[in-house]
Design a protein around this motif. Structure first.
Motif, PDB file in Angstrom:
ATOM      1  N   LYS A  11       0.928  -1.251   0.036  1.00 14.90           N
ATOM      2  CA  LYS A  11      -0.034   0.151  -0.057  1.00 14.90           C
ATOM      3  C   LYS A  11       0.963   1.114  -0.026  1.00 14.90           C
ATOM      4  O   LYS A  11       1.926   1.297   0.738  1.00 14.90           O
ATOM      5  N   GLU A  37      -9.729  -1.909  -3.319  1.00  9.88           N
ATOM      6  CA  GLU A  37      -9.278  -1.695  -2.002  1.00  9.88           C
ATOM      7  C   GLU A  37     -10.230  -1.641  -1.003  1.00  9.88           C
ATOM      8  O   GLU A  37     -10.017  -2.247   0.132  1.00  9.88           O
ATOM      9  N   ARG A  93      -7.744  -3.631  -8.186  1.00  9.92           N
ATOM     10  CA  ARG A  93      -6.582  -3.027  -7.362  1.00  9.92           C
ATOM     11  C   ARG A  93      -5.376  -2.801  -8.253  1.00  9.92           C
ATOM     12  O   ARG A  93      -4.653  -1.660  -8.539  1.00  9.92           O
TER      13      ARG A  93
END
Length: 520
Positions: A11, A37, A93
């Motif tokens: 992340k 996410e 993502r």
């Protein structure tokens, strides 16, 4: 760079100055990445809650018959649906991250850092620390034969009759017990605190020029550290490094580092194993290995001499601090703020009396944070800071029950056994039963007391226990006991968790042995 790397990459939380955008900037994922996410994050929270409530959930499902053979197809269908949602979310993502210039820049910096084993470019980003390359591995150093290998404290004797108690104690520590002692290791709490930790870390990095490093311990845990270098500040305290050990729910991002930073010391903060970016669990052995690695990092990579290091611990961080002092006795000094003598005496009153035996076995065998015992292994200068309104290590906020009193007196009695005999200990306990009132010694009084200490230390050395005072009268012992108590302990009129003002933090007092000592 493969699409796989974008799907399973770390992340990205923030970009700092030095990357294309000016100043720090929170990373804002695009719509596709954000949606994927959010789904993954929600599933993660549900999993965490389910983990901690699993006994209740399984009991409920069992009573409802969901574990019966006829219910298995339905459960399998639900699992398949959840798996499909996860796959789609991961794909979204990955697509979103690949379209993001900021994320692509971070991945390039991360790849270069891993290839070159230099994380300079990566310091422009705040990412999930699990992906950060190791900056210092203590296993690359030669072993130090001076370090003790014996465990601190004692393990309760084992017998067959005590086996049920042993089993219950083990299960208690490894289920809820460790989380109660170190709540900062609970992942749900960390998720809740994440925005504050990111913001606090950004402030340290941008405003104080902090550098984040990953330190690997002898047991292969990865410790999250942050270093602020003030050695170039010629008018401050930057030549001295303060290593900060946080409390049981404290993180360097929002902890005690602020006090020495304000005083312009160089500062090194770290998070306990299992806290935020650090891996592992905060069990004593892992915590001891962590602080050992952090001090080794300060010496071998940051370039500080032991004589220029102050170890600073708050609350349960006093255990880490005192362990480090016991294996690195040449440090400049130890500062202990709101620290207790023995966690057993904090744990027992908070549990039912009927469980006292189990609590004792659990603490002594699996989480024996005995600070008083560790403190006896350190011969250097030490300063105790007592919070007069402490509600955590005192019973009902009563200052006479503050466990810092017991730690202070234990150290003083060990160091000066002839001065702190039973009469003087009783007198000291009386003084500590209320806030210490300001007192100024006359020049003549202080000169006389100091001359006794300096003369003895110069002739016999400063190793403890010192046998000074064997031939003193009670009156002289009383005078010296009060003097030594005041030199080692300072009162701060505050509760347990208030940030310590800079005026209370100082290099601990020591007995000088050099000629030409000047009083100030």
């Amino acid at each position: 760079m493969s699409f796989y790397n974008y799907i399973f990459g770390p992340k990205l939380y923030m970009e700092y100055k030095g990357v294309p955008e000016p100043q720090r900037k929170m990373y804002e994922p695009g719509g596709v990445e954000k949606f994927g996410e959010q789904i993954l994050s929600t599933l993660s929270v549900v999993w965490s809650v389910s983990y901690y409530t699993s006994p209740l959930i399984f009991t409920f499902l069992y009573r409802r018959g969901y574990f019966a053979a006829e219910a298995m197809p339905a459960l399998a269908k639900i699992s398949t649906s959840v798996g499909l949602i996860v796959i789609i979310s991961l794909f979204m993502r990955g697509v979103g991250r690949k379209q993001s210039r900021a994320y692509s820049n971070m991945m390039t910096a991360l790849t270069q850092a891993k290839a070159n084993k230099s994380s300079e470019a990566l310091h422009g980003f705040d990412i999930d620390f699990s992906a950060w390359p190791v900056d210092f591995d203590v296993k690359t150093l030669a072993g130090d034969p001076k370090k003790p290998t014996n465990a601190v404290g004692r393990r309760e004797g084992f017998s067959i009759a005590a086996l049920p108690c042993e089993v219950i104690a083990y299960l208690a520590i490894n289920t809820f017990g460790l989380s109660m002692i170190y709540p900062g290791s609970v992942k749900l709490l960390q998720k809740f605190m994440m925005p504050m930790l990111i913001s606090g870390r950004a402030k340290l990095i941008e405003d104080d020029n902090g550098i984040r490093n990953k330190v690997k311990t002898i047991d292969s845990n990865e410790i999250d550290t942050l270093f602020i270098d003030n050695r170039n500040d010629n008018v401050g305290n930057g030549k001295t490094l303060v290593i900060c050990s946080e409390g049981n729910a404290g993180f360097y991002e929002a902890g005690i580092m602020a006090t020495p930073i304000a005083l312009k010391y160089s500062v090194l903060g770290w998070n306990h194993p299992g806290f935020a970016g650090s891996t592992g669990k905060p069990i004593p052995e892992q915590d001891k290995n962590a602080i050992d690695a952090v001090v080794s990092f300060a010496i071998n990579q940051l370039g500080f001499a032991l004589e220029d290091i102050i170890l600073y611990g708050w609350s349960i961080g006093g255990f880490s601090t005192l362990y480090a002092a016991s294996i690195y006795p040449e440090v400049k000094g130890v500062v202990l703020d709101a620290t207790f003598d023995d966690i057993l005496y904090l744990a027992q009153p908070r549990m039912p009396a009927s469980l006292g035996g189990i609590v004792r076995v659990a603490i002594r065998n699996y989480c024996n944070l005995n600070n008083a015992e560790l403190a006896h292994k350190y011969n250097g200068p030490v300063l105790f800071i007592r919070r007069t309104e402490d509600e955590i290590i005192s019973e009902d906020n009563r200052i006479d029950t503050n466990r810092g009193n017991y730690l202070t007196l234990s150290v003083l009695r060990h160091r000066f056994p002839n001065i702190f005999s039973s009469t003087q200990l009783s007198r000291a306990k009386g003084l500590l039963s209320k806030p210490l009132e300001p007192y100024s010694y006359s020049v003549a009084e202080e000169k006389l007391i100091m001359s006794r200490l300096i003369t003895y230390a110069s002739d016999e050395g400063k190793s403890f226990p010192m046998q000074i005072g064997a031939d003193y009268t009670d009156e002289v012992r009383n005078q010296m006991a009060v003097f030594l108590l005041r030199k080692h302990l300072r009162d701060y009129n505050s509760t347990h968790c208030t940030q310590l003002p800079g005026e209370f933090f100082s290099i601990p007092w020591d007995i000088p042995i050099e000629h030409g000592f000047v009083f100030t």
